[in-house]
Write an enzyme that holds these catalytic residues in place. Structure first.
Site, PDB file in Angstrom:
ATOM      1  NE  ARG A 219     -11.714   3.457   4.166  1.00  0.00           N
ATOM      2  CZ  ARG A 219     -11.644   4.426   5.066  1.00  0.00           C
ATOM      3  NH1 ARG A 219     -12.637   5.288   5.189  1.00  0.00           N
ATOM      4  NH2 ARG A 219     -10.600   4.528   5.854  1.00  0.00           N
TER       5      ARG A 219
ATOM      6  CG  ASP B 154      -2.368  -2.453   3.846  1.00  0.00           C
ATOM      7  OD1 ASP B 154      -2.940  -2.597   4.937  1.00  0.00           O
ATOM      8  OD2 ASP B 154      -2.717  -1.600   3.001  1.00  0.00           O
TER       9      ASP B 154
ATOM     10  CE  LYS C 291      -0.230   3.759   3.434  1.00  0.00           C
ATOM     11  NZ  LYS C 291      -1.081   4.438   4.415  1.00  0.00           N
TER      12      LYS C 291
ATOM     13  CG  ASP D  31      -3.099   5.846   2.120  1.00  0.00           C
ATOM     14  OD1 ASP D  31      -2.966   4.619   1.877  1.00  0.00           O
ATOM     15  OD2 ASP D  31      -2.451   6.452   2.986  1.00  0.00           O
TER      16      ASP D  31
ATOM     17  CG  ASP E  60      -1.822   1.216   1.284  1.00  0.00           C
ATOM     18  OD1 ASP E  60      -1.904   1.935   0.266  1.00  0.00           O
ATOM     19  OD2 ASP E  60      -2.448   1.437   2.343  1.00  0.00           O
TER      20      ASP E  60
HETATM   21  N1  BES Z   1      -3.141   0.237   5.289  1.00  0.00           N
HETATM   22  C1  BES Z   1      -3.495   1.528   5.760  1.00  0.00           C
HETATM   23  C2  BES Z   1      -3.744   1.555   7.259  1.00  0.00           C
HETATM   24  C3  BES Z   1      -2.527   1.485   8.137  1.00  0.00           C
HETATM   25  C4  BES Z   1      -1.714   2.587   8.301  1.00  0.00           C
HETATM   26  C5  BES Z   1      -2.259   0.346   8.838  1.00  0.00           C
HETATM   27  C6  BES Z   1      -0.633   2.517   9.148  1.00  0.00           C
HETATM   28  C7  BES Z   1      -1.187   0.286   9.692  1.00  0.00           C
HETATM   29  C8  BES Z   1      -0.360   1.371   9.840  1.00  0.00           C
HETATM   30  C9  BES Z   1      -4.770   2.004   5.079  1.00  0.00           C
HETATM   31  O1  BES Z   1      -4.941   1.605   3.780  1.00  0.00           O
HETATM   32  C10 BES Z   1      -4.726   3.492   5.085  1.00  0.00           C
HETATM   33  O2  BES Z   1      -3.870   4.026   4.452  1.00  0.00           O
HETATM   34  N2  BES Z   1      -5.648   4.113   5.799  1.00  0.00           N
HETATM   35  C11 BES Z   1      -5.671   5.520   5.898  1.00  0.00           C
HETATM   36  C12 BES Z   1      -7.113   5.965   5.789  1.00  0.00           C
HETATM   37  C13 BES Z   1      -7.277   7.445   5.649  1.00  0.00           C
HETATM   38  C14 BES Z   1      -6.730   7.906   4.310  1.00  0.00           C
HETATM   39  C15 BES Z   1      -8.736   7.785   5.765  1.00  0.00           C
HETATM   40  C16 BES Z   1      -5.089   5.909   7.255  1.00  0.00           C
HETATM   41  O3  BES Z   1      -5.324   5.197   8.239  1.00  0.00           O
HETATM   42  O4  BES Z   1      -4.362   6.894   7.306  1.00  0.00           O
HETATM   43 ZN    ZN Z   2      -4.025  -0.110   3.242  1.00  0.00          ZN
HETATM   44 MN    MN Z   3      -3.991   2.921   2.431  1.00  0.00          MN
END
Ligand code: BES
Ligand code: ZN
Ligand code: MN
Length: 497
Positions: free
Chosen positions: A354, A291, A280, A350, A273
């Protein structure tokens, strides 16, 4: 690894090593006193000199005590007697196995003080001992060149049993525990593999391998054409920026009665990811190879079900994709249509998990499931909320959420509920589509679940956010194998009911 029980005559036990406990301030446990007596008080003398204070997690190997058939005794610290319980016991077992793993000991008998039966009954004692043994001996997939590390010599572990009845329960626990641990280690292996090796196609191939190994398992993999036919516009939108083709993996364990409603496990399998166009930041981005931990947990749990011949129908669905920025990648503002027919405005690429899950969850409907549980490293917000000790659990079925929390307590793989009331869904409003894929910073773990909730109406559904629990960062970076122990316990209980 062979697991057995032993019940009497500690001095004459024909093993390479006895493992005994010592409380804080060098206080011998009952079993350690018995060893000390057989050895003419030599253990007591050693402790009297202050050589082993008995702090939890510390060990000391003593060789060639007189009066014992075993050539070695390993002392393992249990910490203060008054705070003794499951946690210090687990720590002492792990430390002991790790210490044994560094020696030439092939067989070891545990005579370590146990928490009382209320905290840990015979069955769970066996289970934990087997799980902790395998976990402590786990080695990451070795991709270093040069000399290969030698595997541990330890191949036979004996658990103490007070009676025949106890031995039976412990043996049952040991067998289940070994299967849980092998599955959890499989999850760890898949997670630890880098994203260039563990691709969506690699996960699909791994699932095919499991289906070849186990008669109860069958597998089906949907590739791009089939995914288009299923109208999985959300999942495909995430995949479109990657050179790796998406795979929807369906792995079925048929262990229950024909036609019996299955438990469906749905895993987020984002093999890397990057965030996509909503890229990111660079720090620790490598960890986004984990991920796909939800997917790995699903495959591991299905292999566990097959291994113990679980009398239950279980379906695993894995949405496997890579999330990358590219000229063809999905962009903020793009609107796509999910398999359920609902439209989604992608405001942040990102928030891709979902999008993958909503289409995979929709696919679950065709199995008319008794329960659907999705597993996903879904949000950083869940890590902020719960840290690294509990996975988050949410859902539309209180009883199912409770069942998962309880399974986590028994399996020492804990989860904590977060509220999923209607208000949170309102944060997903979009001016242009049915929903946006993000709901702002506040309550981020919950709005992510609320998004999934739009696609699971009428199902008995729970969502586990394992972003904080599936792997560890820092010097001990690596997969934890969680929540496979929780899921295994959940399924075992369902099978008994
Ligand atoms: N895979 C990430 C979540 C994640 C981040 C898991 C850091 C473990 C450590 C997910 O896909 C993601 O990027 N989520 C975003 C959502 C946001 C953009 C609403 C997040 O958590 O920042
Ligand atoms: Zn993710
Ligand atoms: Mn993500």
């Amino acid at each position: 690894m062979r697991f057995e029980t032993w019940s009497s005559g500690i001095a004459a036990l024909d093993v390479d090593c006895l493992v005994v406990g010592v409380f804080d301030e060098s206080e011998l446990t009952a079993e350690a006193r018995r060893v000390d007596q057989a050895a003419g008080g030599r253990l007591g003398q050693l402790l009297g000199r202050g050589d082993f204070p008995g702090r939890a997690g510390e060990t000391l190997l003593v060789a060639d005590l007189p009066g014992l058939a075993a050539g070695r005794v390993l002392l393992s610290g249990l910490g203060p007697r008054k705070s003794f319980g499951r946690r210090p016991w687990r720590k002492a077992v792990s430390a002991a196995v790790a210490a044994l793993g560094r020696t030439g000991v092939k067989s070891a008998a545990f005579a370590l003080e146990r928490p009382d039966a209320e905290a840990l009954d015979d069955y769970y004692y066996g289970r934990a001992l087997a799980e902790l043994t395998h976990a402590a001996l786990y080695r990451v997939n070795d991709l270093k060149s040069g000399k290969k590390p030698k595997p541990a010599a330890l191949s036979r572990v004996l658990a103490e049993a007070a009676s025949r009845g106890a031995a039976r329960e412990i043996a049952r626990g040991l067998a289940h525990g070994a299967a849980v641990a092998v599955a959890a280690n499989m999850q760890r292996d898949l997670g630890n593999l880098p994203g260039n090796l563990c691709t969506p196609r690699y996960l699909a191939e791994h699932a095919r391998g499991l289906a070849r190994r186990h008669r109860s398992l069958s597998v089906k993999v949907l590739e791009e054409t089939a995914l288009r036919r299923e109208k999985m516009g959300c999942l495909l939108a995430v995949a479109q920026g990657s050179a790796e083709p998406p795979q929807l993996i369906v792995l079925e364990h048929k262990g229950g009665k024909r036609g019996e409603a299955p438990v469906v496990l749905v895993g987020k399998g984002v093999t890397f990811d990057s965030g996509g166009i909503s890229l990111k930041p660079g720090a620790e981005m490598d960890e986004m190879k984990y991920d796909m931990s939800g997917a790995a947990a699903v495959l591991a749990t299905l292999s566990f079900a097959a291994e113990v011949k679980l009398p239950l129908n279980v379906v695993g669905i894995v949405g496997a994709v890579e999330n990358m920025p590219d000229g063809k990648a999905v962009k903020p503002g793009d609107i796509v249509t999910s398999a359920a027919g609902l439209t989604v405005e992608i405001l942040n690429t990102d928030a891709e998990g979902r999008l993958v899950l909503c289409d995979a969850l929709h696919y679950a409907r065709r199995f008319k499931p008794a329960a659907v549980i999705d597993l996903a490293t879904l949000t950083g917000a869940c890590v902020i909320a719960l840290g690294h000790h509990h996975s988050g659990v949410l859902g539309n079925d209180e009883a199912l959420v409770h069942e998962l929390v309880e399974a986590g307590v028994r399996a020492d793989d804990r989860a904590w509920p977060l509220p999923l009331t209607e208000e949170y869904g309102e944060q997903l409003k979009s001016n242009f589509a049915d929903f946006a894929n993000i709901g702002g910073r506040d309550g981020g773990a919950i709005t992510a679940a609320a998004f999934l909730g739009k696609f699971t109406q009428g199902l008995h559904w729970a969502h586990m956010d394992i972003a904080g629990t599936a792997w560890q960062s820092g010097a001990h970076k690596g997969g934890t194998g969680r929540p496979t122990p929780l899921l295994a316990d959940f399924l075992l209980r369902r099978a008994e009911a």
